[in-house]
Write a protein that holds these residues in place. Structure first.
Motif, PDB file in Angstrom:
ATOM      1  N   LYS A   1       0.244  -6.636   2.002  1.00 39.24           N
ATOM      2  CA  LYS A   1      -0.743  -7.720   1.875  1.00 39.24           C
ATOM      3  C   LYS A   1      -0.054  -8.879   1.158  1.00 39.24           C
ATOM      4  CE  LYS A   1      -4.941  -9.545   1.042  1.00 39.24           C
ATOM      5  NZ  LYS A   1      -5.552 -10.379   1.975  1.00 39.24           N
ATOM      6  N   TYR A   2       0.147  -9.992   1.868  1.00 37.33           N
ATOM      7  CA  TYR A   2       0.771 -11.178   1.274  1.00 37.33           C
ATOM      8  C   TYR A   2      -0.278 -11.952   0.483  1.00 37.33           C
ATOM      9  CZ  TYR A   2       4.867 -10.413   4.153  1.00 37.33           C
ATOM     10  OH  TYR A   2       5.996  -9.874   4.720  1.00 37.33           O
TER      11      TYR A   2
ATOM     12  N   GLU B   1       1.540  -3.502   8.402  1.00 38.57           N
ATOM     13  CA  GLU B   1       0.115  -3.352   8.070  1.00 38.57           C
ATOM     14  C   GLU B   1      -0.109  -2.820   6.653  1.00 38.57           C
ATOM     15  OE1 GLU B   1       1.404   0.297  10.439  1.00 38.57           O
ATOM     16  OE2 GLU B   1       1.617  -1.864  10.699  1.00 38.57           O
ATOM     17  N   SER B   2       0.935  -2.331   6.001  1.00 39.17           N
ATOM     18  CA  SER B   2       0.781  -1.829   4.631  1.00 39.17           C
ATOM     19  C   SER B   2       1.101  -2.901   3.583  1.00 39.17           C
ATOM     20  CB  SER B   2       1.654  -0.596   4.411  1.00 39.17           C
ATOM     21  OG  SER B   2       3.020  -0.957   4.396  1.00 39.17           O
TER      22      SER B   2
ATOM     23  N   HIS C   1       4.036  -3.594  -5.929  1.00 42.08           N
ATOM     24  CA  HIS C   1       4.218  -4.935  -5.381  1.00 42.08           C
ATOM     25  C   HIS C   1       5.690  -5.306  -5.323  1.00 42.08           C
ATOM     26  CE1 HIS C   1       3.794  -5.370  -9.764  1.00 42.08           C
ATOM     27  NE2 HIS C   1       4.569  -6.447  -9.656  1.00 42.08           N
TER      28      HIS C   1
ATOM     29  N   GLU D   1       0.842  -1.200   0.000  1.00 45.38           N
ATOM     30  CA  GLU D   1       0.000   0.000   0.000  1.00 45.38           C
ATOM     31  C   GLU D   1       0.875   1.247   0.000  1.00 45.38           C
ATOM     32  OE1 GLU D   1      -3.498   2.064   2.718  1.00 45.38           O
ATOM     33  OE2 GLU D   1      -2.777   0.064   3.211  1.00 45.38           O
TER      34      GLU D   1
END
Length: 92
Positions: free
Chosen positions: A52-53, A49-50, A70, A35
């Motif tokens: 996403k796996y 928290e930023s 990514h 993110e």
């Protein structure tokens, strides 16, 4: 490193990115969406928290927007991670 496929360094038109996972070993590298990721930065520098796996398995096909920042995590297996990545363009 964090990147996207809509960065000015990439030439041409890209409407989507597709990844076909051929072999994903246990403890293999994972795709991560970052993110507010900035091109050519280290994913380790972002708060957890930023990130996403994306859990992928052999035989999966993942298609995503080329604009999503990514990266790929560290590969911790002696067995290779094998995937085919391509960019596509919608025609019509």
């Amino acid at each position: 490193l964090v990147h996207s496929h809509k960065h000015p360094d990439f030439n041409g038109r890209t409407d989507f990115v597709a990844i076909f996972y051929i072999q994903i070993p246990e403890n293999g590298a994972q795709l991560m969406f970052v993110e507010n990721g900035v091109f050519n930065t280290k994913y380790e520098d972002y708060p957890p928290e930023s990130i996403k796996y994306i859990h992928s398995e052999s035989g999966d096909l993942l298609i995503h927007s080329p604009e999503i920042p990514h990266a790929v995590s560290v590969h911790n297996s002696d067995i290779p991670r094998i995937c085919v990545i391509f960019e596509g363009e919608f025609i019509g």
